[in-house]
Design an enzyme around this catalytic site. Structure first.
Site, PDB file in Angstrom:
ATOM      1  N   CYS A 240      38.604 123.175 -15.080  1.00  8.49           N
ATOM      2  CA  CYS A 240      39.544 123.124 -15.584  1.00  8.49           C
ATOM      3  C   CYS A 240      39.682 123.627 -17.292  1.00  8.49           C
ATOM      4  CB  CYS A 240      41.314 123.045 -15.154  1.00  8.49           C
ATOM      5  SG  CYS A 240      41.106 120.617 -15.656  1.00  8.49           S
TER       6      CYS A 240
ATOM      7  N   CYS B 229      41.151 119.609  -8.993  1.00 10.22           N
ATOM      8  CA  CYS B 229      42.003 119.096  -9.755  1.00 10.22           C
ATOM      9  C   CYS B 229      44.243 119.985  -9.271  1.00 10.22           C
ATOM     10  CB  CYS B 229      42.062 120.598 -11.173  1.00 10.22           C
ATOM     11  SG  CYS B 229      43.383 120.349 -12.302  1.00 10.22           S
ATOM     12  N   GLU B 230      44.853 118.636  -9.708  1.00 11.91           N
ATOM     13  CA  GLU B 230      45.970 119.285  -8.875  1.00 11.91           C
ATOM     14  C   GLU B 230      47.103 119.795 -10.314  1.00 11.91           C
ATOM     15  OE1 GLU B 230      47.822 115.374  -8.322  1.00 11.91           O
ATOM     16  OE2 GLU B 230      48.883 115.302 -10.231  1.00 11.91           O
ATOM     17  N   HIS B 231      46.248 120.595 -11.397  1.00  8.34           N
ATOM     18  CA  HIS B 231      47.034 121.169 -12.202  1.00  8.34           C
ATOM     19  C   HIS B 231      46.874 122.446 -11.999  1.00  8.34           C
ATOM     20  CE1 HIS B 231      47.425 117.071 -14.078  1.00  8.34           C
ATOM     21  NE2 HIS B 231      48.349 116.803 -14.089  1.00  8.34           N
ATOM     22  N   HIS B 232      45.326 122.799 -12.159  1.00  2.00           N
ATOM     23  CA  HIS B 232      44.921 124.347 -11.688  1.00  2.00           C
ATOM     24  C   HIS B 232      44.568 124.842 -10.933  1.00  2.00           C
ATOM     25  CE1 HIS B 232      45.008 122.680 -15.852  1.00  2.00           C
ATOM     26  NE2 HIS B 232      45.220 124.006 -16.207  1.00  2.00           N
TER      27      HIS B 232
ATOM     28  N   GLN C  49      41.542 112.692 -11.891  1.00  4.32           N
ATOM     29  CA  GLN C  49      40.879 111.451 -11.915  1.00  4.32           C
ATOM     30  C   GLN C  49      40.999 110.139 -11.968  1.00  4.32           C
ATOM     31  OE1 GLN C  49      37.207 112.798 -13.406  1.00  4.32           O
ATOM     32  NE2 GLN C  49      36.516 110.285 -14.429  1.00  4.32           N
TER      33      GLN C  49
ATOM     34  N   HIS D 178      34.902 119.182 -14.726  1.00  7.01           N
ATOM     35  CA  HIS D 178      36.885 119.287 -14.761  1.00  7.01           C
ATOM     36  C   HIS D 178      36.585 120.886 -14.415  1.00  7.01           C
ATOM     37  CE1 HIS D 178      38.759 115.781 -13.891  1.00  7.01           C
ATOM     38  NE2 HIS D 178      38.008 115.191 -14.599  1.00  7.01           N
TER      39      HIS D 178
HETATM   40 ZN   LIG Z   1      42.978 120.896 -14.770  1.00  8.40          ZN
END
Ligand SMILES: [Zn+2]
Length: 211
Positions: free
Chosen positions: A166, A95-98, A136, A164
């Site tokens: 996250c 995941c590119e956010h976490h 995704q 996910h």
């Molecule tokens: Zn995430």
């Protein structure tokens, strides 16, 4: 055969922008201290080295050009023009956010128009895009768009189902939830019968592999 120039996001990052291995290991030491542990204690001493090595594996996709993977196509198909479906392809992404794992499976189908590609290449395209920082939705679109551009088939369908971390190990803490994304192009988008056939084939018996 002509192959379109890959879009900028499909190309590996410029080598010049890359920090050294030492700098990367130092960054891991900083994160260990941020977690309130001591990077000099025995158990953690080699951790930065291992983490950086793991990153090479997790993010190997940046070194791969997915368009080049599909360079070799076959035209001797004796007129085969039915759906080609590869289902339950393991997906391991981040995941590119976490920066935590997204794990699931992809189902890919296309309707060939003269040209087919080796099936392992389809799985490699999935890896090339998933071994990167992703969301995704984008992963799904990138796989479908690449196949569509290179093979120029009558249609492409990509469905990804994934969990996910996250969402399961932080934030809302909801394990067991899977996210389903799809991208339908060509006949899979315009012809409900083709789309229905694809959706029933990915849900049919023997899911989980035959070997
Ligand atoms: Zn995430």
């Amino acid at each position: 055969m002509n192959i379109a120039t890959p879009p900028a996001q499909a190309r590996p990052a410029a080598k010049a922008e890359r920090p050294t291995r030492q700098q990367a290991e130092e960054a891991v030491r900083t994160l260990l201290r941020w977690a309130c542990d001591d990077p000099t204690r025995e158990g953690l001493r080699d951790t930065p080295k291992r983490v950086v090595k793991s990153y090479e594996e997790f993010f190997a996709g940046y070194q791969v050009d997915p368009f080049a993977l599909l360079e070799r196509t076959f035209e001797e198909t004796d007129g085969y023009d039915e759906m080609v479906l590869l289902r339950d392809i393991r997906v391991e992404s981040y995941c590119e956010h976490h920066m935590v794992p997204i794990v699931g499976r992809a189902h890919i189908a296309y309707l060939p128009d003269r040209r087919v590609v080796g099936i392992s290449k389809l799985a490699r395209v999935v890896d090339a895009y998933s071994k990167r920082l992703q969301i995704q939705e984008k992963l799904t679109a990138q796989i479908a768009n690449t196949l569509n551009e290179v093979l120029q088939p009558r249609g492409v369908a990509v469905v990804i189902e994934a969990g996910h971390q996250c969402m399961s190990t932080r934030g809302v803490h909801k394990p067991g939830v899977s996210m389903v994304t799809s991208r339908m192009l060509g006949a899979f988008r315009t012809d409900p019968t083709t789309r229905r056939e694809f959706l029933s084939m990915i849900r049919g018996p023997a899911a989980g592999g035959l070997d």
